[in-house]
Scaffold this active site. Structure first.
Site, short mmCIF file in Angstrom:
data_model
loop_
_atom_site.label_atom_id
_atom_site.label_comp_id
_atom_site.label_asym_id
_atom_site.label_seq_id
_atom_site.Cartn_x
_atom_site.Cartn_y
_atom_site.Cartn_z
N HIS A 133 0.85 -1.19 0.00
CA HIS A 133 0.00 0.00 0.00
C HIS A 133 0.89 1.24 0.00
O HIS A 133 2.10 1.13 0.19
CB HIS A 133 -0.91 0.01 1.24
N HIS A 154 5.42 6.86 -1.17
CA HIS A 154 6.21 5.69 -1.54
C HIS A 154 5.47 4.42 -1.13
O HIS A 154 4.62 4.43 -0.26
CB HIS A 154 7.57 5.72 -0.85
#
Length: 174
Positions: free
Chosen positions: A43, A124
């Protein structure tokens, strides 16, 4: 004392992207003993909330429910980086340029809605966590071969994280 819930807010990846990442990581795993992120845990975190009481969690759910869905935008994952850097990595991550500004803006909106202090945010996807800061040369070379992946993002998730000896278990709260 009330039970605390370890929680974070994230953007989830579609199955085709996690499949592609899992294939890429399967080529990397034999090259170094690193704690790689499991496919089901991939995720992009917007905000880590930490351990919060249930009443705070209910307040977070209420506030986020108004922004759970947002106008979709594309996110690109195309290059590898590390925190603090690739010369002394503690976390290996994947990011890209497309969608970066939108993710930064979304994270800022989450902070605003939850009335949290502003923080520097670097969008990120965590690939691995390292105890040793040495990366074998072959792994570094292979990291540079990541293919560009692109997906559409239009929903955020409030997630629960339970830490276990086999790694974290994530579940959707909202």
């Amino acid at each position: 004392m009330p039970e605390l819930v370890r929680a974070f807010i994230a953007v989830k990846l579609p199955g085709n992207i996690t499949d592609e990442l899992e294939n890429f990581l399967s080529e990397l795993k034999p090259l170094a003993k690193i704690r790689w992120v499991k496919k089901e845990n991939m995720h992009i975190t917007l905000k880590f909330l930490g351990e919060i009481p249930h009443d705070v969690l209910e307040d977070v759910k209420e506030k986020l429910s108004h922004m759970k869905y947002f106008p979709a935008f594309d996110v690109e994952l195309s290059y590898i980086g590390a925190f603090p850097n690739l010369n002394a990595p503690r976390v290996l991550w994947l990011s890209g340029d497309t969608g970066k500004n939108e993710l930064v803006s979304l994270a800022a909106k989450v902070n605003d809605v939850l009335d949290l202090p502003k923080e520097k945010y670097t969008p990120h996807l965590t690939l691995a966590r390292l105890k040793d800061t040495y990366l074998p040369e072959e792994l570094v070379r292979k990291l540079g071969t990541v293919k560009t992946m692109r997906f559409s993002c239009g929903e955020l998730f409030l997630m629960r994280s339970i830490l276990t000896q086999k790694g974290p278990l994530y579940s959707v709260i909202l």
